[in-house]
Enzyme design. Structure first.
Site, PDB file in Angstrom:
ATOM      1  N   GLY A  95      97.740  18.746 -54.239  1.00  0.00           N
ATOM      2  CA  GLY A  95      97.291  20.022 -53.671  1.00  0.00           C
ATOM      3  C   GLY A  95      95.848  19.946 -53.184  1.00  0.00           C
ATOM      4  O   GLY A  95      95.066  20.883 -53.350  1.00  0.00           O
ATOM      5  N   ASP A 120     100.237  -0.324 -52.055  1.00  0.00           N
ATOM      6  CA  ASP A 120      99.920   0.273 -50.749  1.00  0.00           C
ATOM      7  C   ASP A 120     101.130   0.897 -50.041  1.00  0.00           C
ATOM      8  O   ASP A 120     100.966   1.721 -49.146  1.00  0.00           O
ATOM      9  CB  ASP A 120      99.325  -0.783 -49.813  1.00  0.00           C
ATOM     10  CG  ASP A 120      97.944  -1.230 -50.264  1.00  0.00           C
ATOM     11  OD1 ASP A 120      97.347  -0.530 -51.100  1.00  0.00           O
ATOM     12  OD2 ASP A 120      97.476  -2.277 -49.788  1.00  0.00           O
ATOM     13  N   ALA A 168     113.183  -9.426 -65.005  1.00  0.00           N
ATOM     14  CA  ALA A 168     114.526  -9.298 -64.423  1.00  0.00           C
ATOM     15  C   ALA A 168     114.935 -10.575 -63.693  1.00  0.00           C
ATOM     16  O   ALA A 168     116.081 -11.029 -63.810  1.00  0.00           O
ATOM     17  CB  ALA A 168     114.565  -8.103 -63.467  1.00  0.00           C
ATOM     18  N   MET A 215      92.804   3.636 -53.384  1.00  0.00           N
ATOM     19  CA  MET A 215      92.958   2.336 -52.740  1.00  0.00           C
ATOM     20  C   MET A 215      93.694   2.466 -51.408  1.00  0.00           C
ATOM     21  O   MET A 215      94.366   3.452 -51.153  1.00  0.00           O
ATOM     22  CB  MET A 215      93.705   1.385 -53.657  1.00  0.00           C
ATOM     23  CG  MET A 215      92.841   0.936 -54.806  1.00  0.00           C
ATOM     24  SD  MET A 215      93.231  -0.733 -55.326  1.00  0.00           S
ATOM     25  CE  MET A 215      91.597  -1.446 -55.255  1.00  0.00           C
TER      26      MET A 215
HETATM   27  O1  F6P Z   1      96.786  -4.488 -51.446  1.00  0.00           O
HETATM   28  C1  F6P Z   1      96.592  -3.819 -52.620  1.00  0.00           C
HETATM   29  C2  F6P Z   1      95.143  -3.381 -52.761  1.00  0.00           C
HETATM   30  O2  F6P Z   1      95.005  -2.709 -53.989  1.00  0.00           O
HETATM   31  C3  F6P Z   1      94.596  -2.526 -51.631  1.00  0.00           C
HETATM   32  O3  F6P Z   1      94.917  -1.169 -51.742  1.00  0.00           O
HETATM   33  C4  F6P Z   1      93.131  -2.774 -51.762  1.00  0.00           C
HETATM   34  O4  F6P Z   1      92.483  -2.524 -50.555  1.00  0.00           O
HETATM   35  C5  F6P Z   1      93.072  -4.218 -52.151  1.00  0.00           C
HETATM   36  O5  F6P Z   1      94.291  -4.513 -52.792  1.00  0.00           O
HETATM   37  C6  F6P Z   1      91.909  -4.553 -53.048  1.00  0.00           C
HETATM   38  O6  F6P Z   1      91.908  -5.915 -53.282  1.00  0.00           O
HETATM   39  P1  F6P Z   1      91.080  -6.633 -54.422  1.00  0.00           P
HETATM   40  O7  F6P Z   1      91.790  -6.416 -55.710  1.00  0.00           O
HETATM   41  O8  F6P Z   1      91.049  -8.047 -54.018  1.00  0.00           O
HETATM   42  O9  F6P Z   1      89.726  -5.973 -54.449  1.00  0.00           O
END
Ligand code: F6P
Length: 322
Positions: free
Chosen positions: A185, A127, A22, A169
């Site tokens: 759930g 996140d 985009a 994550m």
């Molecule tokens: O910030 C995004 C994220 O996926 C977080 O949820 C996670 O803690 C981090 O990146 C993991 O980072 P890497 O890919 O460097 O292991």
């Protein structure tokens, strides 16, 4: 502006490709040349900048990841690193930059903007902890992948009357864990923002079995104080708890999925809007979606802060898990 660059930085997020597409097509439409920086800020520092034409960004939107590559670049945190980037950009006549990424990436973008190079951010991280967007690129896909995992685990958990810890994550943020727990759930969510002790998790699961449930799912954020390892070892040393527990880590599986329709649309709207704003002279802000509208929030309100989770949602998860 005659030419701009675009890069993806930090943890990749499904939808980044749609955002690059985009940015590129909107900028070309508005008469600018576009360059893609390979592997985030590394491409600026190492002069790995490739011209992007209309066809170069075709056929990428349906793929997860980012065809430009992404990275965390410690060298860009130094003035010397950013100086090198400035030299390479000006040698190509590039006058503005779009940074597609989350908190760390937008912090780097803000420092670069402060050095006098116009930068605009696009809110992208699974996140969902970035100020300036109700929801960021990649969250919807990551949540749906977590849900697929939870739904499947419930099936096998019920067959065996087992409980499962599902690690998702979120090193510093429990948004994914909390929302996956609600939508899946689950019996509970363990998140970095709110401490839950192992004995509380066990009590929740025991009460669930007493209420007649045949399985128990607890969604645990990667960065929770008492995480999966500690919870597993607590249960191993307390055999009297009366149920079997297993742990599954979804981790990066959540980042690798094909973007959902929602993420493609969100990324497309934010990317196009960022390119239009940059070429129209705006910079020093992050473009996100706020109440359904593409909105620019100044870096001064974004950098050094995180969004956090809504405690009411945590309460809701507990009420509905009964
Ligand atoms: O910030 C995004 C994220 O996926 C977080 O949820 C996670 O803690 C981090 O990146 C993991 O980072 P890497 O890919 O460097 O292991």
């Amino acid at each position: 502006m005659n030419a701009i660059a675009v890069l993806t930085s930090g943890g990749d997020a499904p939808g980044m490709n749609a955002a690059i597409r985009a940015v590129t097509r909107m900028a070309i439409e508005r008469g600018a040349k576009v360059y893609g920086s390979k592997h985030g800020y590394h491409g600026l520092i190492d002069n790995a900048l490739i011209p992007l034409e209309l066809r170069d960004v075709g056929g990428i939107m349906q793929h997860g990841g980012t065809f430009l590559g992404s990275a965390r670049a410690p060298e860009f945190r130094t003035v010397e690193g950013r100086q090198k980037a400035l030299e390479h950009l000006s040698a190509l006549g590039i006058e503005g930059l779009v940074v597609i990424g989350g908190n760390g990436s937008q912090t780097g973008a803000s420092s670069f903007n402060d050095m006098g190079f116009p930068v605009i951010g696009v809110a992208s991280t699974i996140d969902n902890d970035l100020i300036g967007s109700d929801i960021t690129i990649g969250v919807d896909t990551a949540l749906n992948i977590a849900l697929e995992g939870i739904d499947r685990l419930k099936v096998t958990a019920s067959s065996h009357r087992r409980a499962f810890l599902v690690e998702v994550m979120g090193r510093d943020c429990g948004y994914l864990a909390l929302n996956a727990a609600i939508a899946g759930g689950a019996e509970g969510a363990v998140i970095p923002e709110i401490e839950t002790k192992p004995e509380e998790v066990v009590a929740e699961l025991q009460q669930s079995y007493e209420r007649g449930k045949t399985n128990g799912i607890i969604v645990v954020a990667e960065g929770a104080k008492h995480g999966c390892d500690e919870l597993m070892s607590y249960c191993r040393t307390h055999p009297e708890i009366g149920f079997e527990l297993r742990a599954v880590t979804l981790g990066h599986v959540q980042r690798g999925g094909a973007p959902t329709a929602y993420d493609r649309l969100l990324a497309t709207r934010l990317g196009a809007n960022a390119a239009e704003r940059l070429l129209g002279g705006e910079h020093g802000c992050v473009v996100g979606m706020i109440r359904g509208r593409e909105t620019a929030t100044p870096y001064s309100e974004v950098v050094g802060r995180t969004k956090g989770v809504d405690p009411k949602l945590f309460e809701l998860a507990n009420i509905l898990s009964k």
